[in-house]
Design a protein around this motif. Structure first.
Motif, PDB file in Angstrom:
ATOM      1  N   PRO A 113       0.841  -1.208   0.000  1.00 49.28           N
ATOM      2  CA  PRO A 113       0.000   0.000   0.000  1.00 49.28           C
ATOM      3  C   PRO A 113       0.870   1.250   0.000  1.00 49.28           C
ATOM      4  O   PRO A 113       1.928   1.283   0.643  1.00 49.28           O
ATOM      5  CB  PRO A 113      -0.796  -0.140   1.300  1.00 49.28           C
ATOM      6  CG  PRO A 113       0.023  -1.035   2.171  1.00 49.28           C
ATOM      7  CD  PRO A 113       0.731  -1.979   1.245  1.00 49.28           C
ATOM      8  N   GLN A 114       0.438   2.255  -0.727  1.00 53.44           N
ATOM      9  CA  GLN A 114       1.202   3.489  -0.879  1.00 53.44           C
ATOM     10  C   GLN A 114       0.513   4.636  -0.142  1.00 53.44           C
ATOM     11  O   GLN A 114      -0.722   4.764  -0.184  1.00 53.44           O
ATOM     12  CB  GLN A 114       1.351   3.850  -2.360  1.00 53.44           C
ATOM     13  CG  GLN A 114       2.058   2.789  -3.189  1.00 53.44           C
ATOM     14  CD  GLN A 114       3.503   2.606  -2.755  1.00 53.44           C
ATOM     15  OE1 GLN A 114       4.241   3.581  -2.609  1.00 53.44           O
ATOM     16  NE2 GLN A 114       3.900   1.356  -2.571  1.00 53.44           N
ATOM     17  N   SER A 115       1.315   5.457   0.520  1.00 57.94           N
ATOM     18  CA  SER A 115       0.775   6.626   1.207  1.00 57.94           C
ATOM     19  C   SER A 115       0.153   7.589   0.199  1.00 57.94           C
ATOM     20  O   SER A 115       0.582   7.674  -0.948  1.00 57.94           O
ATOM     21  CB  SER A 115       1.874   7.338   1.992  1.00 57.94           C
ATOM     22  OG  SER A 115       2.403   6.493   2.991  1.00 57.94           O
ATOM     23  N   VAL A 116      -0.861   8.316   0.654  1.00 60.90           N
ATOM     24  CA  VAL A 116      -1.577   9.200  -0.266  1.00 60.90           C
ATOM     25  C   VAL A 116      -2.159  10.376   0.509  1.00 60.90           C
ATOM     26  O   VAL A 116      -2.481  10.274   1.694  1.00 60.90           O
ATOM     27  CB  VAL A 116      -2.707   8.424  -0.996  1.00 60.90           C
ATOM     28  CG1 VAL A 116      -3.749   7.929   0.003  1.00 60.90           C
ATOM     29  CG2 VAL A 116      -3.355   9.277  -2.073  1.00 60.90           C
ATOM     30  N   SER A 117      -2.256  11.506  -0.187  1.00 63.46           N
ATOM     31  CA  SER A 117      -2.931  12.689   0.344  1.00 63.46           C
ATOM     32  C   SER A 117      -4.081  13.011  -0.596  1.00 63.46           C
ATOM     33  O   SER A 117      -3.881  13.098  -1.819  1.00 63.46           O
ATOM     34  CB  SER A 117      -1.951  13.869   0.427  1.00 63.46           C
ATOM     35  OG  SER A 117      -2.623  15.050   0.807  1.00 63.46           O
ATOM     36  N   VAL A 186      -2.317   8.116   5.356  1.00 68.33           N
ATOM     37  CA  VAL A 186      -3.402   8.764   4.617  1.00 68.33           C
ATOM     38  C   VAL A 186      -3.634  10.141   5.229  1.00 68.33           C
ATOM     39  O   VAL A 186      -3.902  10.259   6.431  1.00 68.33           O
ATOM     40  CB  VAL A 186      -4.693   7.935   4.668  1.00 68.33           C
ATOM     41  CG1 VAL A 186      -5.836   8.682   3.992  1.00 68.33           C
ATOM     42  CG2 VAL A 186      -4.474   6.581   3.999  1.00 68.33           C
ATOM     43  N   ASP A 187      -3.501  11.156   4.411  1.00 74.45           N
ATOM     44  CA  ASP A 187      -3.729  12.534   4.851  1.00 74.45           C
ATOM     45  C   ASP A 187      -4.959  13.047   4.114  1.00 74.45           C
ATOM     46  O   ASP A 187      -5.000  13.031   2.870  1.00 74.45           O
ATOM     47  CB  ASP A 187      -2.506  13.404   4.535  1.00 74.45           C
ATOM     48  CG  ASP A 187      -2.593  14.772   5.198  1.00 74.45           C
ATOM     49  OD1 ASP A 187      -3.458  14.944   6.080  1.00 74.45           O
ATOM     50  OD2 ASP A 187      -1.809  15.665   4.827  1.00 74.45           O
ATOM     51  N   VAL A 188      -5.961  13.499   4.860  1.00 71.63           N
ATOM     52  CA  VAL A 188      -7.216  13.969   4.268  1.00 71.63           C
ATOM     53  C   VAL A 188      -7.329  15.464   4.522  1.00 71.63           C
ATOM     54  O   VAL A 188      -7.316  15.914   5.672  1.00 71.63           O
ATOM     55  CB  VAL A 188      -8.428  13.226   4.856  1.00 71.63           C
ATOM     56  CG1 VAL A 188      -9.719  13.702   4.192  1.00 71.63           C
ATOM     57  CG2 VAL A 188      -8.263  11.724   4.676  1.00 71.63           C
ATOM     58  N   LEU A 189      -7.451  16.238   3.443  1.00 69.08           N
ATOM     59  CA  LEU A 189      -7.504  17.693   3.534  1.00 69.08           C
ATOM     60  C   LEU A 189      -8.950  18.157   3.434  1.00 69.08           C
ATOM     61  O   LEU A 189      -9.669  17.803   2.485  1.00 69.08           O
ATOM     62  CB  LEU A 189      -6.688  18.340   2.417  1.00 69.08           C
ATOM     63  CG  LEU A 189      -5.166  18.374   2.586  1.00 69.08           C
ATOM     64  CD1 LEU A 189      -4.576  16.990   2.641  1.00 69.08           C
ATOM     65  CD2 LEU A 189      -4.526  19.181   1.465  1.00 69.08           C
ATOM     66  N   ASN A 190      -9.375  18.952   4.422  1.00 66.88           N
ATOM     67  CA  ASN A 190     -10.702  19.554   4.401  1.00 66.88           C
ATOM     68  C   ASN A 190     -10.569  20.929   3.774  1.00 66.88           C
ATOM     69  O   ASN A 190     -10.262  21.914   4.432  1.00 66.88           O
ATOM     70  CB  ASN A 190     -11.261  19.641   5.816  1.00 66.88           C
ATOM     71  CG  ASN A 190     -12.715  20.083   5.820  1.00 66.88           C
ATOM     72  OD1 ASN A 190     -13.361  20.136   4.785  1.00 66.88           O
ATOM     73  ND2 ASN A 190     -13.217  20.418   7.004  1.00 66.88           N
ATOM     74  N   GLY A 231      -1.881  14.009  -3.736  1.00 64.98           N
ATOM     75  CA  GLY A 231      -1.095  13.222  -4.681  1.00 64.98           C
ATOM     76  C   GLY A 231      -0.629  11.927  -4.051  1.00 64.98           C
ATOM     77  O   GLY A 231      -0.777  11.691  -2.851  1.00 64.98           O
ATOM     78  N   ARG A 232      -0.083  11.089  -4.871  1.00 67.07           N
ATOM     79  CA  ARG A 232       0.484   9.817  -4.444  1.00 67.07           C
ATOM     80  C   ARG A 232       1.843   9.684  -5.104  1.00 67.07           C
ATOM     81  O   ARG A 232       1.907   9.771  -6.336  1.00 67.07           O
ATOM     82  CB  ARG A 232      -0.419   8.662  -4.852  1.00 67.07           C
ATOM     83  CG  ARG A 232      -0.031   7.303  -4.263  1.00 67.07           C
ATOM     84  CD  ARG A 232      -0.786   6.170  -4.936  1.00 67.07           C
ATOM     85  NE  ARG A 232      -2.222   6.265  -4.800  1.00 67.07           N
ATOM     86  CZ  ARG A 232      -2.952   5.703  -3.837  1.00 67.07           C
ATOM     87  NH1 ARG A 232      -2.350   5.001  -2.898  1.00 67.07           N
ATOM     88  NH2 ARG A 232      -4.261   5.832  -3.793  1.00 67.07           N
TER      89      ARG A 232
END
Length: 823
Positions: A113-117, A186-190, A231-232
């Motif tokens: 699994p790859q980190s993603v924003s 996992v970074d989730v931007l509001n 991005g990933r």
């Protein structure tokens, strides 16, 4: 083989492939590597490892392909250590990757699994694929909690929300065997409109979605700035203030409690990934003092009261703040010439250009870094450099290579210059300066790392009339009529000038102050004392610094066009995944070592179960690039000549280095060849599959610097006695061969040196003595017979880590929560 029999096997009888893999893991680890293993074994009285033994192991790093871990394992094997003992030691060490080397791969994770924003409301997909001897089962975890309904190779969350941000890992089971994937952040931007929504990206991969905003605070309050990109792989962040990196500010959110007035300035963030790099807008931060004044000697009023009174009888004095100087943009052209056709070859320019590129990028310069240019390529590169200049820009030109100076004019020597050469074969620095002045630049900096000896073969006296401006700085690596030196070495070292310049370049001082300090440092260097001294010439009347912030001009369309022109020469091809009919999947990736040097790497993403051997390599490149097949598709970057970027590349690949991209006339088309063998085949002959790849014109190739018919505007300002195409050309005379410290046959082997070979020889040679003055004059006597040792400290453009620094802590908490021993 039973487990007891396997544990009783002496470690000196282990398979060579197992030992090699184990040593690679232990050598690269700093905290759970061979040193810590030696300490653990040293505490066991059965196989005592003394401090002398550890010193013997550490000396292995000085050897070509030397391995301290291999030496340690040999010592342990000689003292009767078995595989069972080694497994116990590695479990105590907590190095699960090393433990896996000693166990048969019953279960193997092929896709991690790859980190993603990503933005709140979008779909999250994490993938993990494994193969085993029996059916494979999956279970996803977020931190230490199981994710409900997640017993699949892919984890889908749709739509994703802010609460879904965190660290994820997948547990894979095959029978009684269990493996864990790597962690994925996992970074989730509001994202809201208040953040200044923007999707601007130079190459369309990373997307900038949150911009920092203007802040007006008072002393003692807390500064909070936030930005974000999607991005990933997950982006990496570095905040800057007034163009200078802020220490320990590598998160999306920047918080500074109890601010002082010194924290005022222009803030922006550099956002990068393994392939992309971009900047946020600058945000002004104003820190106002808390002021109390007295009215009529009795009543106090606050700052807000003063504003309400409109001044009234309140009398107070605010600290005057000097005007902040800024640039509308910063552009740098760096040229390093090494591989001369008719003159002594050099080594240091490659390292010097690489180091300065990294430093100038930290100062927000748009950098074009080029190696080994011919005359027409140098002139065309200068033309492209001039296109990026406009009113208010800071322009910097660095050149390392052979050169000379006649009648106050400095000349840079291309790699194809004849012997002897004249001004018609070279580029005049003062000619370039005149053209920069026409662009109304605010700062013109020339750093010339070359000889300044008189060229007795050139009697031309070009009449270059420069405008009187107070914005010119020359930093000459050596004095007039003297030579510039590079340290003779079997490894990689800087030239004398850059050795000291790189330690000062990021200082927030006037550029002439920085160069003065470099001159002082050079003056204390015994190897060149009395032979080389930095000379500074300046007409700079303002406190201009390379750290000054950038405030774009009002002409947004012009700035955008020039940014696109620069980005055009720095766009990497998209990485791609190739699927073959046999079921194998290959990852094809790209990296840039310089603006005209491309690195291609391949590795296996998926291998069919019935395939016993699988490997992919690249071939059939254009003859214009002159790629040596012996240095292609090597197992380590160093084997193919990739030394400076090697630590930033992914491991376990096949690597190929393509230089001189400026010579590429057509789109770059090459072949990817997959070869493999199958377990049920009667013979060992591999089966081949091929596919053709077209990646267009990568990096500097897009600018077509190879074209001979260009404006050549940098040549038009000089009066040339003869055209370059008809200039005299002579073969090298014997006097040019007798005084070389390193002949061409030695330089050819330089590309094959190991980074560990970094000790200086007893002699040092100039950046162009003999060739530098065009006269065949002898070198200075050998410098410093006792020799100097330099650290290999090139600043790398590292591939960002796809997780935060808290991964180790998350891993420990997770393992403890499951009550599992490290595998």
């Amino acid at each position: 083989m039973s487990d007891s029999l396997e544990r009783s096997t002496k470690i000196n009888l282990l398979k060579e492939s197992v030992v090699k893999k184990l040593c690679e893991v232990l050598d690269k680890s700093n905290t759970r590597g061979w040193r810590k293993l030696g300490e653990i074994v040293g505490n066991d009285r059965r196989f005592t490892v003394s401090s002398d033994d550890m010193e013997l192991c550490s000396l292995r790093v000085l050897e070509v392909e030397g391995s301290p871990s291999l030496m340690l394992l040999r010592l342990m094997g000689e003292r009767g250590c078995t595989a069972g003992h080694l497994i116990d030691y590695l479990q105590t060490l907590g190095n699960t990757e090393a433990l896996h080397c000693l166990k048969p791969q019953v279960l193997q994770i092929l896709i991690q699994p790859q980190s993603v924003s990503l933005i709140c409301g979008h779909n999250l997909r994490l993938s993990c694929h494994a193969v085993g001897k029996s059916a494979v089962q999956y279970q996803w975890f977020k931190s230490k909690e199981e994710v409900p309904n997640s017993a699949f190779p892919e984890l889908m969350i749709s739509p994703v929300s802010v609460k879904d941000a965190g660290f994820y890992i997948c547990r894979v089971n095959s029978g009684e065997v269990c493996e864990f994937s790597q962690w994925a952040q996992v970074d989730v931007l509001n994202v809201g409109m208040s953040y200044g929504l923007s999707y601007h990206s130079l190459d369309g991969r990373l997307k900038l979605v949150m911009q920092p905003q203007f802040q007006h605070l008072h002393v003692g309050e807390t500064l909070r700035l936030e930005c974000g990109a999607v991005g990933r792989p997950i982006p990496r962040y570095q905040w800057h203030r007034n163009g200078v990196p802020i220490p320990n500010a590598a998160q999306r959110r920047l918080m500074i409690p109890h601010v002082m007035q010194d924290h005022s300035g222009r803030y922006r963030c550099e956002i990068s990934s393994s392939t992309d790099r971009m900047w946020t807008n600058e945000a002004d931060v104003v820190i106002a003092p808390r002021i109390s004044v007295q009215i009529s000697g009795a009543t106090e009023c606050s700052e807000d009261d003063i504003y309400a009174l409109g001044g009234g009888s309140c009398e107070f004095l605010l600290n005057s703040i000097p005007e902040q100087l800024y640039a509308t943009d910063k552009v740098a052209l760096l040229i390093g010439n090494l591989s001369y056709q008719n003159h002594p070859q050099l080594k240091a320019p490659m390292v010097d250009v690489y180091d300065l590129t990294n430093l100038l990028r930290q100062l927000n310069f748009k950098v074009v870094s080029l190696l080994d240019l011919t005359e027409s390529e140098m002139r065309n590169a200068v033309d492209e450099f001039l296109l990026l200049l406009h009113k208010g820009v800071y322009g910097l030109l660095y050149y390392a290579g052979h050169g000379y100076e006649n009648y106050g004019n400095s000349f840079m020597v291309p790699v194809d210059a004849p012997n002897p050469y004249r001004s018609a074969n070279c580029l005049c620095v003062q000619s370039i300066l005149k053209l920069m002045q026409e662009k109304e630049t605010d700062l013109n900096v020339f750093l010339l790392d070359m000889c300044r000896k008189r060229n007795i073969h050139d009697d031309n006296t070009p009449n270059i009339v420069l405008r009187v401006t107070a914005n010119i700085v020359f930093g000459y690596a050596t004095c007039q009529d003297a030579e510039a030196f590079e340290l003779s070495s079997t490894g990689f070292t800087n030239g004398v000038f850059v050795k000291f310049l790189k330690k000062r370049l990021l200082e927030d001082e006037k550029i002439t102050v920085v160069l003065d300090r470099v001159a002082e440092d050079m003056g204390q260097f015994d190897a060149t004392k009395g032979k080389q001294a930095l000379e500074i010439r300046s007409s700079l009347s303002e406190r201009r610094a390379l750290t000054d912030p950038i405030l774009p001009s009002d002409s947004a369309s012009l700035v955008h066009a020039q940014s696109r022109q620069w980005a055009k020469a720095h766009e990497l091809p998209e990485s791609m995944c190739l699927s073959f009919d046999c079921g194998a999947q290959i990852k094809l990736g790209f990296a840039a070592e310089f603006s005209n040097v491309l690195v291609i790497y391949t590795y296996i993403v998926k291998k069919p179960d019935d395939m016993s051997f699988c490997q992919a390599h690249v071939t059939d490149f254009s003859q214009e690039l002159d790629v040596d097949p012996k240095e292609m598709n090597r197992e380590t970057p160093e084997e193919t000549g990739i030394y400076l970027l090697s630590s930033s590349l992914p491991q376990h690949c096949l690597y190929t280095r393509l230089s001189s991209l400026q010579k590429l006339r057509e789109e770059l088309v090459f072949t990817v060849c997959l070869q493999g063998t199958f377990a049920d085949m009667d013979d060992d002959h591999p089966v081949h599959w091929t596919t053709s790849i077209n990646i267009g014109k990568p990096l500097i190739a897009r600018l077509d610097l190879h074209r001979a018919m260009r404006r050549n505007s940098c040549m038009q300002t000089c009066l040339m006695p003869h055209s370059p195409s008809h200039s005299p050309c002579h073969s090298p005379g014997p006097e040019h061969q007798l005084h070389l410290c390193h002949g061409p046959h030695q330089v050819q082997d330089y590309n094959r040196l190991s980074p560990q070979q970094r000790y200086l020889d007893v002699c040092e040679h100039p950046h162009g003595a003999a060739g530098g003055c065009g006269s065949g004059s002898s070198y200075y006597d050998n410098l410093n017979q006792c020799g100097y040792e330099l650290a290999y400290d090139c600043a790398g453009l590292g591939v960002p880590i796809e997780a935060s620094d808290d991964i180790s802590e998350v891993q420990a908490v997770f393992i403890n929560s499951l009550q599992l021993e490290p595998q």
